[in-house]
Design a protein around this motif. Structure first.
Motif, PDB file in Angstrom:
ATOM      1  N   MET A   1       5.123   0.276   1.108  1.00  0.00           N
ATOM      2  CA  MET A   1       6.068   0.993   1.963  1.00  0.00           C
ATOM      3  C   MET A   1       7.534   1.136   0.791  1.00  0.00           C
ATOM      4  SD  MET A   1       8.073   0.500   5.186  1.00  0.00           S
ATOM      5  CE  MET A   1       6.801   1.997   5.681  1.00  0.00           C
ATOM      6  N   GLN A   2       7.481   2.498   0.376  1.00  0.00           N
ATOM      7  CA  GLN A   2       8.716   2.866  -0.446  1.00  0.00           C
ATOM      8  C   GLN A   2       9.996   2.587   0.310  1.00  0.00           C
ATOM      9  OE1 GLN A   2       8.460   3.551  -3.687  1.00  0.00           O
ATOM     10  NE2 GLN A   2       6.294   3.080  -3.599  1.00  0.00           N
ATOM     11  N   SER A   3      11.030   2.269  -0.396  1.00  0.00           N
ATOM     12  CA  SER A   3      12.440   2.399   0.003  1.00  0.00           C
ATOM     13  C   SER A   3      13.213   3.529  -0.684  1.00  0.00           C
ATOM     14  CB  SER A   3      13.188   1.164  -0.126  1.00  0.00           C
ATOM     15  OG  SER A   3      13.435   0.785  -1.635  1.00  0.00           O
ATOM     16  N   SER A   4      14.461   4.053  -0.243  1.00  0.00           N
ATOM     17  CA  SER A   4      14.961   5.080  -1.033  1.00  0.00           C
ATOM     18  C   SER A   4      16.118   4.183  -1.982  1.00  0.00           C
ATOM     19  CB  SER A   4      15.673   5.908   0.024  1.00  0.00           C
ATOM     20  OG  SER A   4      16.824   5.186   0.721  1.00  0.00           O
ATOM     21  N   SER A   5      16.277   2.993  -1.808  1.00  0.00           N
ATOM     22  CA  SER A   5      17.104   2.524  -2.741  1.00  0.00           C
ATOM     23  C   SER A   5      16.143   1.858  -3.774  1.00  0.00           C
ATOM     24  CB  SER A   5      17.923   1.198  -1.998  1.00  0.00           C
ATOM     25  OG  SER A   5      18.719   0.311  -2.896  1.00  0.00           O
ATOM     26  N   ARG A  28      14.326  -3.985   2.872  1.00  0.00           N
ATOM     27  CA  ARG A  28      12.859  -3.984   3.023  1.00  0.00           C
ATOM     28  C   ARG A  28      12.476  -5.390   3.220  1.00  0.00           C
ATOM     29  NH1 ARG A  28       9.275  -1.373  -1.609  1.00  0.00           N
ATOM     30  NH2 ARG A  28      10.278  -3.255  -2.644  1.00  0.00           N
ATOM     31  N   LEU A  29      12.098  -5.552   4.526  1.00  0.00           N
ATOM     32  CA  LEU A  29      11.726  -6.943   4.857  1.00  0.00           C
ATOM     33  C   LEU A  29      10.347  -6.976   5.700  1.00  0.00           C
ATOM     34  CD1 LEU A  29      15.078  -8.362   6.312  1.00  0.00           C
ATOM     35  CD2 LEU A  29      14.269  -8.698   3.868  1.00  0.00           C
ATOM     36  N   VAL A  30       9.671  -8.246   5.585  1.00  0.00           N
ATOM     37  CA  VAL A  30       8.367  -8.398   6.173  1.00  0.00           C
ATOM     38  C   VAL A  30       8.298  -9.595   6.957  1.00  0.00           C
ATOM     39  CG1 VAL A  30       7.442  -9.527   4.124  1.00  0.00           C
ATOM     40  CG2 VAL A  30       5.767  -8.022   5.796  1.00  0.00           C
ATOM     41  N   GLY A  31       7.308  -9.571   8.152  1.00  0.00           N
ATOM     42  CA  GLY A  31       7.220 -10.632   8.693  1.00  0.00           C
ATOM     43  C   GLY A  31       6.167 -10.644   9.872  1.00  0.00           C
ATOM     44  N   ARG A  32       6.083 -11.432  10.885  1.00  0.00           N
ATOM     45  CA  ARG A  32       5.207 -11.471  12.007  1.00  0.00           C
ATOM     46  C   ARG A  32       6.231 -11.082  13.311  1.00  0.00           C
ATOM     47  NH1 ARG A  32       0.147 -12.600  12.536  1.00  0.00           N
ATOM     48  NH2 ARG A  32       0.254 -14.127  10.673  1.00  0.00           N
ATOM     49  N   VAL A  33       5.971 -10.298  14.100  1.00  0.00           N
ATOM     50  CA  VAL A  33       6.515  -9.916  15.290  1.00  0.00           C
ATOM     51  C   VAL A  33       6.432 -10.947  16.270  1.00  0.00           C
ATOM     52  CG1 VAL A  33       6.855  -8.126  17.120  1.00  0.00           C
ATOM     53  CG2 VAL A  33       6.516  -7.568  14.776  1.00  0.00           C
ATOM     54  N   VAL A  34       7.416 -11.528  16.787  1.00  0.00           N
ATOM     55  CA  VAL A  34       7.348 -12.607  17.883  1.00  0.00           C
ATOM     56  C   VAL A  34       7.662 -12.082  19.175  1.00  0.00           C
ATOM     57  CG1 VAL A  34       7.465 -14.651  16.420  1.00  0.00           C
ATOM     58  CG2 VAL A  34       9.462 -13.498  17.201  1.00  0.00           C
ATOM     59  N   VAL A  88       9.748  -3.605   7.358  1.00  0.00           N
ATOM     60  CA  VAL A  88      10.352  -2.532   7.793  1.00  0.00           C
ATOM     61  C   VAL A  88      11.168  -2.246   6.545  1.00  0.00           C
ATOM     62  CG1 VAL A  88      10.240  -3.104  10.245  1.00  0.00           C
ATOM     63  CG2 VAL A  88      11.967  -4.279   8.754  1.00  0.00           C
ATOM     64  N   VAL A  89      11.707  -1.172   6.758  1.00  0.00           N
ATOM     65  CA  VAL A  89      12.777  -0.606   5.740  1.00  0.00           C
ATOM     66  C   VAL A  89      13.985  -0.106   6.577  1.00  0.00           C
ATOM     67  CG1 VAL A  89      13.104   1.119   4.060  1.00  0.00           C
ATOM     68  CG2 VAL A  89      11.189  -0.154   4.019  1.00  0.00           C
ATOM     69  N   GLY A 114      11.745   3.130   8.477  1.00  0.00           N
ATOM     70  CA  GLY A 114      10.268   3.129   8.347  1.00  0.00           C
ATOM     71  C   GLY A 114       9.689   1.921   8.607  1.00  0.00           C
ATOM     72  N   TYR A 115       8.629   2.076   8.929  1.00  0.00           N
ATOM     73  CA  TYR A 115       7.615   0.557   8.815  1.00  0.00           C
ATOM     74  C   TYR A 115       6.246   0.929   8.770  1.00  0.00           C
ATOM     75  CZ  TYR A 115       6.554   2.561  13.547  1.00  0.00           C
ATOM     76  OH  TYR A 115       5.959   3.263  14.764  1.00  0.00           O
ATOM     77  N   GLN A 116       5.614  -0.345   8.468  1.00  0.00           N
ATOM     78  CA  GLN A 116       4.109  -0.309   8.111  1.00  0.00           C
ATOM     79  C   GLN A 116       3.624  -1.497   8.909  1.00  0.00           C
ATOM     80  OE1 GLN A 116       1.782   1.604   6.400  1.00  0.00           O
ATOM     81  NE2 GLN A 116       0.512   0.033   7.327  1.00  0.00           N
ATOM     82  N   ARG A 117       2.730  -1.405   9.582  1.00  0.00           N
ATOM     83  CA  ARG A 117       2.034  -2.551  10.084  1.00  0.00           C
ATOM     84  C   ARG A 117       0.657  -2.883   9.501  1.00  0.00           C
ATOM     85  NH1 ARG A 117      -0.523  -1.406  15.963  1.00  0.00           N
ATOM     86  NH2 ARG A 117      -1.202   0.336  14.828  1.00  0.00           N
TER      87      ARG A 117
END
Length: 122
Positions: A1-5, A28-34, A88-89, A114-117
């Motif tokens: 997932m690309q960011s604009s920064s 731009r962070l990643v993790g598990r949805v609780v 998520v971004v 923006g986000y990517q599952r």
């Protein structure tokens, strides 16, 4: 997932150590949805943060850096996101007081652009 920064914040610990510097900046962070909470005009995801690899995918073998809230400006089906891995971004909007169980906790809040599952494979 690309960011604009060119260099978005990519570790939750970077933001929590110096939150005033991160406010308004891209992350731009990643993790598990609780948890998934649908509200009138957004969906709030509470996510247990994991480190990113160089392709912005979660590094599952590492321990969590904490939790953050991701606000998405659309309806997301809870069954499609709860327990899933997501990148998520968006911009760091605030630090929000909350709780994990009965313990007070300070959440970083990201307004998602923006986000990517991710699907887990063995």
């Amino acid at each position: 997932m690309q960011s604009s920064s060119e260099r978005p914040y990519d570790r939750l610990s970077q933001i929590t150590l110096m939150p005033q510097m991160a406010l308004g900046q891209e992350a731009r962070l990643v993790g598990r949805v609780v948890t998934v909470h649908n509200e009138n005009y957004k969906t709030r995801l509470v996510i247990v943060s994991l480190p990113l690899d160089r392709w912005a995918r979660p590094q599952l073998e590492n321990v969590s850096e904490g939790r953050f809230i991701a606000n998405v400006k659309e309806f997301l089906e809870p069954l499609d996101f709860k327990g899933r891995l997501v990148t998520v971004v968006g911009s760091v909007s605030e630090m929000e007081q909350g709780q994990i169980g009965s313990r007070p906790y300070r959440f970083v809040v990201i307004n998602v652009t923006g986000y990517q599952r991710w699907n887990e494979t063995q």
